[in-house]
Design a protein around this motif. Structure first.
Motif, PDB file in Angstrom:
ATOM      1  N   ALA A  30       0.779  -1.277  -0.099  1.00 31.35           N
ATOM      2  CA  ALA A  30       0.025  -0.046   0.087  1.00 31.35           C
ATOM      3  C   ALA A  30       0.565   1.435  -0.060  1.00 31.35           C
ATOM      4  O   ALA A  30       0.636   2.269  -0.722  1.00 31.35           O
ATOM      5  CB  ALA A  30      -0.888   0.001   1.062  1.00 31.35           C
ATOM      6  N   LYS A  31       2.009   1.052   0.832  1.00 32.70           N
ATOM      7  CA  LYS A  31       2.957   2.311   0.794  1.00 32.70           C
ATOM      8  C   LYS A  31       3.719   2.647  -0.449  1.00 32.70           C
ATOM      9  O   LYS A  31       3.916   3.687  -0.832  1.00 32.70           O
ATOM     10  CB  LYS A  31       3.821   2.465   1.991  1.00 32.70           C
ATOM     11  CG  LYS A  31       4.736   3.477   2.223  1.00 32.70           C
ATOM     12  CD  LYS A  31       5.198   3.626   3.528  1.00 32.70           C
ATOM     13  CE  LYS A  31       5.994   4.806   3.805  1.00 32.70           C
ATOM     14  NZ  LYS A  31       5.557   6.078   3.527  1.00 32.70           N
ATOM     15  N   THR A  32       4.339   1.529  -1.098  1.00 32.95           N
ATOM     16  CA  THR A  32       5.331   1.761  -2.103  1.00 32.95           C
ATOM     17  C   THR A  32       4.652   1.522  -3.474  1.00 32.95           C
ATOM     18  O   THR A  32       5.163   1.654  -4.515  1.00 32.95           O
ATOM     19  CB  THR A  32       6.297   0.477  -1.905  1.00 32.95           C
ATOM     20  OG1 THR A  32       5.767  -0.823  -2.183  1.00 32.95           O
ATOM     21  CG2 THR A  32       7.101   0.764  -0.646  1.00 32.95           C
ATOM     22  N   GLY A  33       3.726   0.465  -3.260  1.00 35.04           N
ATOM     23  CA  GLY A  33       2.871   0.528  -4.823  1.00 35.04           C
ATOM     24  C   GLY A  33       3.717  -0.689  -5.439  1.00 35.04           C
ATOM     25  O   GLY A  33       4.776  -1.442  -4.988  1.00 35.04           O
ATOM     26  N   LEU A  34       3.487  -1.113  -7.017  1.00 37.44           N
ATOM     27  CA  LEU A  34       3.948  -2.160  -7.375  1.00 37.44           C
ATOM     28  C   LEU A  34       5.052  -1.726  -8.542  1.00 37.44           C
ATOM     29  O   LEU A  34       5.642  -2.394  -9.278  1.00 37.44           O
ATOM     30  CB  LEU A  34       2.909  -3.042  -8.223  1.00 37.44           C
ATOM     31  CG  LEU A  34       1.866  -3.604  -7.376  1.00 37.44           C
ATOM     32  CD1 LEU A  34       0.783  -4.194  -8.140  1.00 37.44           C
ATOM     33  CD2 LEU A  34       2.515  -4.589  -6.718  1.00 37.44           C
ATOM     34  N   GLY A  35       5.342  -0.198  -8.435  1.00 31.14           N
ATOM     35  CA  GLY A  35       6.338   0.054  -9.469  1.00 31.14           C
ATOM     36  C   GLY A  35       5.998   0.224 -11.082  1.00 31.14           C
ATOM     37  O   GLY A  35       4.647   0.101 -11.057  1.00 31.14           O
ATOM     38  N   PRO A  38       4.644  -3.974 -13.081  1.00 29.65           N
ATOM     39  CA  PRO A  38       4.456  -5.290 -11.917  1.00 29.65           C
ATOM     40  C   PRO A  38       4.840  -6.560 -12.749  1.00 29.65           C
ATOM     41  O   PRO A  38       4.769  -7.515 -11.969  1.00 29.65           O
ATOM     42  CB  PRO A  38       2.680  -5.194 -11.917  1.00 29.65           C
ATOM     43  CG  PRO A  38       2.625  -3.756 -12.302  1.00 29.65           C
ATOM     44  CD  PRO A  38       3.407  -3.272 -13.329  1.00 29.65           C
ATOM     45  N   VAL A  39       4.764  -6.844 -13.887  1.00 32.49           N
ATOM     46  CA  VAL A  39       5.364  -8.000 -14.395  1.00 32.49           C
ATOM     47  C   VAL A  39       6.525  -8.465 -13.968  1.00 32.49           C
ATOM     48  O   VAL A  39       6.946  -9.541 -13.550  1.00 32.49           O
ATOM     49  CB  VAL A  39       5.093  -8.232 -16.097  1.00 32.49           C
ATOM     50  CG1 VAL A  39       5.542  -9.319 -16.501  1.00 32.49           C
ATOM     51  CG2 VAL A  39       3.659  -7.735 -16.559  1.00 32.49           C
ATOM     52  N   ARG A  40       7.398  -7.402 -14.101  1.00 37.75           N
ATOM     53  CA  ARG A  40       8.876  -7.844 -13.640  1.00 37.75           C
ATOM     54  C   ARG A  40       9.024  -7.912 -12.153  1.00 37.75           C
ATOM     55  O   ARG A  40       9.553  -8.799 -11.635  1.00 37.75           O
ATOM     56  CB  ARG A  40       9.548  -6.523 -14.218  1.00 37.75           C
ATOM     57  CG  ARG A  40      11.205  -6.577 -13.545  1.00 37.75           C
ATOM     58  CD  ARG A  40      12.054  -5.573 -14.237  1.00 37.75           C
ATOM     59  NE  ARG A  40      13.475  -5.717 -13.784  1.00 37.75           N
ATOM     60  CZ  ARG A  40      14.347  -6.648 -14.342  1.00 37.75           C
ATOM     61  NH1 ARG A  40      14.093  -7.304 -15.200  1.00 37.75           N
ATOM     62  NH2 ARG A  40      15.445  -6.633 -13.820  1.00 37.75           N
ATOM     63  N   LEU A  41       8.192  -7.273 -11.602  1.00 37.13           N
ATOM     64  CA  LEU A  41       8.043  -7.346  -9.872  1.00 37.13           C
ATOM     65  C   LEU A  41       7.514  -8.848  -9.710  1.00 37.13           C
ATOM     66  O   LEU A  41       8.124  -9.431  -8.700  1.00 37.13           O
ATOM     67  CB  LEU A  41       7.178  -6.399  -9.202  1.00 37.13           C
ATOM     68  CG  LEU A  41       6.815  -6.321  -7.825  1.00 37.13           C
ATOM     69  CD1 LEU A  41       8.287  -6.007  -7.047  1.00 37.13           C
ATOM     70  CD2 LEU A  41       6.071  -5.454  -7.405  1.00 37.13           C
ATOM     71  N   LEU A  42       6.583  -9.268 -10.328  1.00 40.14           N
ATOM     72  CA  LEU A  42       5.932 -10.559 -10.128  1.00 40.14           C
ATOM     73  C   LEU A  42       7.293 -11.702 -10.368  1.00 40.14           C
ATOM     74  O   LEU A  42       7.283 -12.505  -9.453  1.00 40.14           O
ATOM     75  CB  LEU A  42       4.819 -11.060 -11.012  1.00 40.14           C
ATOM     76  CG  LEU A  42       4.099 -12.270 -10.782  1.00 40.14           C
ATOM     77  CD1 LEU A  42       3.670 -12.346  -9.250  1.00 40.14           C
ATOM     78  CD2 LEU A  42       3.017 -12.269 -11.646  1.00 40.14           C
ATOM     79  N   LEU A  43       7.895 -11.541 -11.170  1.00 45.35           N
ATOM     80  CA  LEU A  43       9.119 -12.500 -11.663  1.00 45.35           C
ATOM     81  C   LEU A  43      10.151 -12.271 -10.451  1.00 45.35           C
ATOM     82  O   LEU A  43      10.742 -13.346  -9.932  1.00 45.35           O
ATOM     83  CB  LEU A  43       9.517 -12.343 -12.883  1.00 45.35           C
ATOM     84  CG  LEU A  43       8.577 -12.839 -13.970  1.00 45.35           C
ATOM     85  CD1 LEU A  43       9.182 -12.864 -15.293  1.00 45.35           C
ATOM     86  CD2 LEU A  43       8.394 -14.428 -14.088  1.00 45.35           C
ATOM     87  N   ALA A  81      -0.741  -8.795  -5.269  1.00 41.97           N
ATOM     88  CA  ALA A  81      -1.199  -7.771  -6.079  1.00 41.97           C
ATOM     89  C   ALA A  81      -0.650  -7.518  -7.369  1.00 41.97           C
ATOM     90  O   ALA A  81      -1.422  -6.930  -8.248  1.00 41.97           O
ATOM     91  CB  ALA A  81      -0.602  -6.348  -5.178  1.00 41.97           C
ATOM     92  N   ALA A  82       0.590  -7.743  -7.646  1.00 38.19           N
ATOM     93  CA  ALA A  82       1.012  -7.695  -8.810  1.00 38.19           C
ATOM     94  C   ALA A  82       0.164  -8.729 -10.005  1.00 38.19           C
ATOM     95  O   ALA A  82      -0.174  -8.278 -11.127  1.00 38.19           O
ATOM     96  CB  ALA A  82       2.537  -8.145  -8.996  1.00 38.19           C
ATOM     97  N   LYS A  89      -5.374  -5.125 -16.013  1.00 42.02           N
ATOM     98  CA  LYS A  89      -5.095  -4.041 -16.835  1.00 42.02           C
ATOM     99  C   LYS A  89      -4.824  -4.784 -18.476  1.00 42.02           C
ATOM    100  O   LYS A  89      -5.277  -4.028 -19.191  1.00 42.02           O
ATOM    101  CB  LYS A  89      -3.851  -3.813 -16.414  1.00 42.02           C
ATOM    102  CG  LYS A  89      -3.053  -2.488 -17.631  1.00 42.02           C
ATOM    103  CD  LYS A  89      -2.291  -1.560 -17.267  1.00 42.02           C
ATOM    104  CE  LYS A  89      -1.948  -0.576 -18.284  1.00 42.02           C
ATOM    105  NZ  LYS A  89      -0.903   0.644 -17.659  1.00 42.02           N
ATOM    106  N   VAL A  90      -4.304  -6.163 -18.626  1.00 43.22           N
ATOM    107  CA  VAL A  90      -4.092  -6.626 -19.878  1.00 43.22           C
ATOM    108  C   VAL A  90      -5.137  -7.194 -20.433  1.00 43.22           C
ATOM    109  O   VAL A  90      -5.383  -7.463 -21.837  1.00 43.22           O
ATOM    110  CB  VAL A  90      -2.682  -7.392 -19.999  1.00 43.22           C
ATOM    111  CG1 VAL A  90      -1.470  -6.749 -19.667  1.00 43.22           C
ATOM    112  CG2 VAL A  90      -2.910  -8.597 -19.066  1.00 43.22           C
TER     113      VAL A  90
END
Length: 194
Positions: A30-35, A38-43, A81-82, A89-90
């Protein structure tokens, strides 16, 4: 009998305390978000998950288990979340219900499938390997021996396999295409990024 009760209470307190890490992970999302991607973050989160699966069972230690589970619980909300953000979105709005339903059914089906697949393999191959088999002489000196170490070996090998697959996914064309579709910017291939 009292000793067993104390052990159960200690484990209950440990898992209760660890569950707060999931709440802290949610607050961090909630504070930082997913950037931006998020696809990269998930991996990357999956790399963290697989690394934990490789490292915590290396020794029979409640400290390693606790640290590994804390990392897993902290990263869990980022993965969830990611995943939801990417799908929302997609996927076209009119298809989201079917996609979410299909994804949920795949997740539900994976649990018994892995239990029926991994359980017998562990029982018939890895536990004997680390109890009376070649694993005792091969790695037993530092890894430990016995049924629990056979199960631990399954975690380590599965973690290594997952880590390799995730690293390959980060270099794949479908990953770059999904990232581009999400961000609207081309994701550079590893050779192009250098």
């Amino acid at each position: 009998m009292g000793c067993i009760s104390c052990q159960v209470q200690a484990w209950g307190l440990l898992w209760g305390a660890l569950s707060t890490c999931f709440i802290l992970g949610g607050l961090a999302v909630a504070k930082t978000g997913l950037g931006k991607n998020p696809v990269r973050l998930l991996l990357l989160v999956n790399i963290g998950f697989w690394s934990v699966s490789c490292l915590f069972p290396l020794q029979s230690s409640v400290i390693l288990l606790t640290a590994g589970m804390a990392v897993y619980m902290l990263l869990g909300p980022y993965a969830e979340a990611a995943e939801q953000t990417i799908l929302q979105k997609v996927m076209p709005y009119e298809r989201q219900g079917r996609v979410f339903g299909f994804a949920q059914s795949i997740e539900q089906a994976a649990s018994p499938l892995t239990a029926f697949l991994i359980g017998p393999i562990t029982q018939l191959v890895f536990i004997p390997f680390m109890t009376t088999g070649a694993g005792v002489d091969l790695i037993g000196g530092w890894f430990g021996t016995g049924p629990d170490r056979g199960i631990a070996l399954v975690f380590v090998l599965t973690g290594l396999l997952g880590l390799v697959v995730t690293l390959l996914a980060l270099r794949s064309r479908p990953y770059r295409q999904l990232s581009e579709r999400y961000t609207g910017e081309p994701e550079l291939a590893p050779a192009q990024a250098q």
